[in-house]
Design an enzyme around this catalytic site. Structure first.
Site, PDB file in Angstrom:
ATOM      1  N   LYS A 176       0.867  -1.182   0.000  1.00  0.00           N
ATOM      2  CA  LYS A 176       0.000   0.000   0.000  1.00  0.00           C
ATOM      3  C   LYS A 176       0.901   1.229   0.000  1.00  0.00           C
ATOM      4  O   LYS A 176       1.518   1.574   0.999  1.00  0.00           O
ATOM      5  CB  LYS A 176      -0.890   0.047   1.237  1.00  0.00           C
ATOM      6  CG  LYS A 176      -1.923   1.152   1.091  1.00  0.00           C
ATOM      7  CD  LYS A 176      -2.336   1.792   2.391  1.00  0.00           C
ATOM      8  CE  LYS A 176      -1.466   2.922   2.849  1.00  0.00           C
ATOM      9  NZ  LYS A 176      -1.498   4.168   2.069  1.00  0.00           N
ATOM     10  N   GLY A 229       7.709   5.055   8.245  1.00  0.00           N
ATOM     11  CA  GLY A 229       6.906   6.261   8.466  1.00  0.00           C
ATOM     12  C   GLY A 229       7.183   6.808   9.853  1.00  0.00           C
ATOM     13  O   GLY A 229       8.260   6.579  10.424  1.00  0.00           O
ATOM     14  N   SER A 230       6.211   7.496  10.396  1.00  0.00           N
ATOM     15  CA  SER A 230       6.438   8.172  11.681  1.00  0.00           C
ATOM     16  C   SER A 230       6.442   7.177  12.843  1.00  0.00           C
ATOM     17  O   SER A 230       5.847   6.101  12.756  1.00  0.00           O
ATOM     18  CB  SER A 230       5.354   9.218  11.921  1.00  0.00           C
ATOM     19  OG  SER A 230       4.122   8.568  12.185  1.00  0.00           O
ATOM     20  N   VAL A 233       2.808   6.460  14.073  1.00  0.00           N
ATOM     21  CA  VAL A 233       2.056   5.442  13.330  1.00  0.00           C
ATOM     22  C   VAL A 233       2.703   4.068  13.532  1.00  0.00           C
ATOM     23  O   VAL A 233       2.012   3.057  13.669  1.00  0.00           O
ATOM     24  CB  VAL A 233       1.949   5.808  11.830  1.00  0.00           C
ATOM     25  CG1 VAL A 233       1.245   4.700  11.052  1.00  0.00           C
ATOM     26  CG2 VAL A 233       1.206   7.117  11.657  1.00  0.00           C
ATOM     27  N   GLY A 234       4.030   4.039  13.575  1.00  0.00           N
ATOM     28  CA  GLY A 234       4.742   2.775  13.789  1.00  0.00           C
ATOM     29  C   GLY A 234       4.313   2.092  15.075  1.00  0.00           C
ATOM     30  O   GLY A 234       4.200   0.859  15.147  1.00  0.00           O
ATOM     31  N   GLU A 251      10.758   1.156  10.298  1.00  0.00           N
ATOM     32  CA  GLU A 251      11.760   2.215  10.109  1.00  0.00           C
ATOM     33  C   GLU A 251      11.050   3.531  10.356  1.00  0.00           C
ATOM     34  O   GLU A 251      10.159   3.908   9.593  1.00  0.00           O
ATOM     35  CB  GLU A 251      12.305   2.202   8.676  1.00  0.00           C
ATOM     36  CG  GLU A 251      13.113   0.988   8.322  1.00  0.00           C
ATOM     37  CD  GLU A 251      14.388   0.855   9.105  1.00  0.00           C
ATOM     38  OE1 GLU A 251      14.790   1.817   9.802  1.00  0.00           O
ATOM     39  OE2 GLU A 251      14.979  -0.233   9.055  1.00  0.00           O
ATOM     40  N   CYS A 285      14.181  10.605   6.572  1.00  0.00           N
ATOM     41  CA  CYS A 285      14.360  10.109   7.939  1.00  0.00           C
ATOM     42  C   CYS A 285      15.783  10.387   8.382  1.00  0.00           C
ATOM     43  O   CYS A 285      16.056  10.550   9.559  1.00  0.00           O
ATOM     44  CB  CYS A 285      14.173   8.603   8.037  1.00  0.00           C
ATOM     45  SG  CYS A 285      12.795   7.988   7.169  1.00  0.00           S
ATOM     46  N   GLN A 332       2.083  18.966   5.738  1.00  0.00           N
ATOM     47  CA  GLN A 332       3.506  19.191   6.045  1.00  0.00           C
ATOM     48  C   GLN A 332       3.796  20.682   6.189  1.00  0.00           C
ATOM     49  O   GLN A 332       4.580  21.084   7.045  1.00  0.00           O
ATOM     50  CB  GLN A 332       4.401  18.599   4.955  1.00  0.00           C
ATOM     51  CG  GLN A 332       4.601  17.111   5.042  1.00  0.00           C
ATOM     52  CD  GLN A 332       5.194  16.658   6.365  1.00  0.00           C
ATOM     53  OE1 GLN A 332       4.529  15.942   7.105  1.00  0.00           O
ATOM     54  NE2 GLN A 332       6.402  17.061   6.688  1.00  0.00           N
ATOM     55  N   GLU A 386      10.888  15.391  15.748  1.00  0.00           N
ATOM     56  CA  GLU A 386      11.149  15.331  14.304  1.00  0.00           C
ATOM     57  C   GLU A 386      10.219  16.318  13.583  1.00  0.00           C
ATOM     58  O   GLU A 386       9.009  16.312  13.812  1.00  0.00           O
ATOM     59  CB  GLU A 386      10.901  13.920  13.783  1.00  0.00           C
ATOM     60  CG  GLU A 386      11.267  13.775  12.315  1.00  0.00           C
ATOM     61  CD  GLU A 386      11.157  12.349  11.805  1.00  0.00           C
ATOM     62  OE1 GLU A 386      10.129  11.699  12.053  1.00  0.00           O
ATOM     63  OE2 GLU A 386      12.115  11.895  11.138  1.00  0.00           O
TER      64      GLU A 386
HETATM   65  C1  UN1 Z   1      14.603   7.779   4.298  1.00  0.00           C
HETATM   66  O1  UN1 Z   1      14.632   8.984   4.403  1.00  0.00           O
HETATM   67  O2  UN1 Z   1      13.674   7.131   4.805  1.00  0.00           O
HETATM   68  O3  UN1 Z   1      20.317   7.521   3.302  1.00  0.00           O
HETATM   69  C2  UN1 Z   1      15.557   6.991   3.501  1.00  0.00           C
HETATM   70  C3  UN1 Z   1      19.601   8.227   2.621  1.00  0.00           C
HETATM   71  C4  UN1 Z   1      18.769   7.587   1.549  1.00  0.00           C
HETATM   72  C5  UN1 Z   1      17.596   6.905   2.128  1.00  0.00           C
HETATM   73  C6  UN1 Z   1      16.773   7.727   3.073  1.00  0.00           C
HETATM   74  N1  UN1 Z   1      19.569   6.643   0.827  1.00  0.00           N
HETATM   75  O4  UN1 Z   1      19.518   9.419   2.782  1.00  0.00           O
END
Ligand code: UN1
Length: 497
Positions: A176, A229-230, A233-234, A251, A285, A332, A386
């Site tokens: 999804k 995701g966040s 939510v995780g 993640e 992230c 955002q 974050e």
């Molecule tokens: C992410 O932001 O979830 O290392 C992944 C990095 C990218 C992947 C980021 N290769 O910045």
């Protein structure tokens, strides 16, 4: 001209949602640009997709892994051939500049080739037995149907991180995609379809997290859920998966830091911080959201950085000269602007930016100025939380020990970095900063696909994506003992005197 309607991909065919409902996907740099119309899927669609994946699993798990690999090699070649088109689609649907969306598609290509190669490895081990005439080995076995809930910031790369290792291990999948970026996953599905991934092995249902995502993780036949995701939510995903002991790979958030030592190459560090903080409009992230500077170089480094941040060209990522695109959507924009206000109210000093960009073409998109705060301290919310936007908080330290302590002063643990010319300090930082990823003299972003990707603390749940680490998520070990002695041999533990 009416926009193209894209359907769900279930059991090798493109089908409309039984809800009869759709949603529009618009360009965050230009609201007039409609990328397409996508299915607002419901529980029945998810069930159909899981039905297909469960049926296909019975065959796919028995296809020899090198043969599965051959299909993935072809998919990788197809992604390569379509790279430019897919990159343009991606810039249109989520805003990051073309150089970056090409990188995103490239990451999917790299991951697909890497996992295709694993088809001829997927190593287990053999090891001696305690007993004579007995053979011991381990093999990886697939787990079953995988459910993926993927984010909008890496719309093709992250789906590929999950899909390719899952497929090479013999699992089947239902994905999804994020509501903001279904097009990139449609493109990924098309590549699979065109290159002969059998019907039912990969399935896609588009739609909102609430109805579609929850139906997916609540289906008992989905044995692995992988979510990016966040953290908020995780946590919900984790709770939903717990009662059935589903395998779960999470993640989540980051509050990634760069440490600037007083012996750092400041020019190099400026380049690194700019790229780490404002690449993908800060929506990674791994984005650099905190910088801590040795007090001796803080004033100089801040002015060098701010001078450059002010001059970043913000605009539509399809234009060559643009260095930073919009943020992804209105929500955002609201979050980022809210945090800018919080930063000011908490007493941080706004060095540059801080505003939504308006006027002319800016009025048709979600553009925010690159924003830098100095004087950020550990009690402030912009230090802790974050933001996921182009907002950087800068603070200072007096000693190296304090720098390490401040670097670790976060609920998250994805990525961190140090700029220094002192090799001893670099090694101490590598050891003592508790994150899943660490860089020396480079920004916090830019992970490569053949190294494990993921984080400690509230960033993850102990798993890693990418590299061979991903195989541990998408397979389970089976230990096999073959006794060829022709007698009943008791294990040593059952023979104790
Ligand atoms: C992410 O932001 O979830 O290392 C992944 C990095 C990218 C992947 C980021 N290769 O910045």
């Amino acid at each position: 001209m009416s926009a193209t309607v894209y359907k769900n991909y279930i059991n090798g065919t493109w089908v409309a949602s039984s809800s009869g409902e759709t949603f529009e996907n618009r360009n965050p740099a230009n609201h007039d640009d409609v990328i397409g119309v996508f299915q607002r899927s419901n529980e029945a669609d998810v069930k159909a997709a899981v039905d297909a994946a469960a049926a296909a699993y019975m065959k796919w798990r028995l296809v020899p892994a090198p043969k599965r690999g051959e299909i993935l090699y072809r998919v990788a070649a197809r992604l390569t051939a379509n790279k430019e088109q897919f990159s343009r689609d991606m810039t249109r649907e989520m805003g990051k500049i073309l150089i970056e969306t090409r990188g995103d598609v490239q990451e999917a290509i790299d991951m697909t080739y890497y996992m295709a190669g694993e088809g001829r490895r997927l190593f287990g081990m053999t090891t001696p037995s305690e007993l004579p005439n007995k053979f011991n080995m381990t093999v990886r076995q697939p787990v079953g149907v995988c459910g993926f809930i993927t984010p909008w910031n890496f719309p093709m790369a992250i789906p590929s991180w999950k899909m390719m290792p899952a497929l090479i291990c013999g699992n089947t999948i239902v994905i999804k995609p994020a509501t903001d970026t279904p097009m990139s996953v449609v493109n990924l599905m098309k590549a699979c379809e065109e290159e002969g991934v059998p019907p039912g092995v990969v399935n896609m249902v588009t739609g909102p997290g609430g109805s579609t995502g929850e139906a997916l993780m609540n289906d008992d036949r989905v044995r692995i859920v992988s979510f990016t995701g966040s953290t908020e939510v995780g946590r919900r995903v984790s709770t939903a998966c717990a009662p059935k002991f589903k395998h779960l790979c999470l993640e989540m958030g980051g509050k990634n830091v760069i440490i600037i030592m007083n012996d750092a190459d400041l020019e190099l560090a400026v380049e690194g911080v700019l790229w780490g903080a404002f690449g993908t409009s800060g929506q990674r992230c791994t984005a650099t959201s905190r910088v801590i500077m040795h007090k001796d170089v803080a004033a100089k480094f801040t002015s060098m950085l701010v001078e450059r941040a002010k001059n970043i060209k913000v605009g539509n990522g399809l234009e060559d000269s643009v260095q930073m695109g919009p943020v992804v959507n209105q929500s955002q924009v609201d979050t980022v602007l809210k945090y800018i206000e919080i930063g000011k109210a908490d007493g941080a000093r706004l060095e540059c930016g801080g505003q939504r960009l308006t006027g002319g073409a800016y009025d048709k998109g979600y553009f925010i100025q690159p924003t830098v705060f100095s004087g950020v301290t550990r009690n402030m919310r912009i230090w802790k939380e974050e933001i996921f936007g182009p907002v950087l908080g800068m603070g200072t330290f007096n000693t190296f020990e304090e720098a390490i302590e401040l670097a670790n002063d976060t609920a998250y643990g994805l990525s961190a970095s140090i700029y220094t010319r002192d090799v001893n300090k670099a090694y101490v930082a590598m050891r003592d900063v508790y994150t899943g990823i660490f860089y020396v003299n480079a920004p916090t972003i830019g992970a490569e696909t053949h190294l494990p990707f993921g984080g400690t603390k509230e960033t993850g749940n102990g798993h890693r994506e990418a590299a061979t680490a991903a195989l541990d998520v998408f397979s389970e070990w089976k230990s096999i003992y073959v006794d060829f002695s022709g007698t009943i041999q008791r294990a040593q533990i059952d023979n104790a005197d």
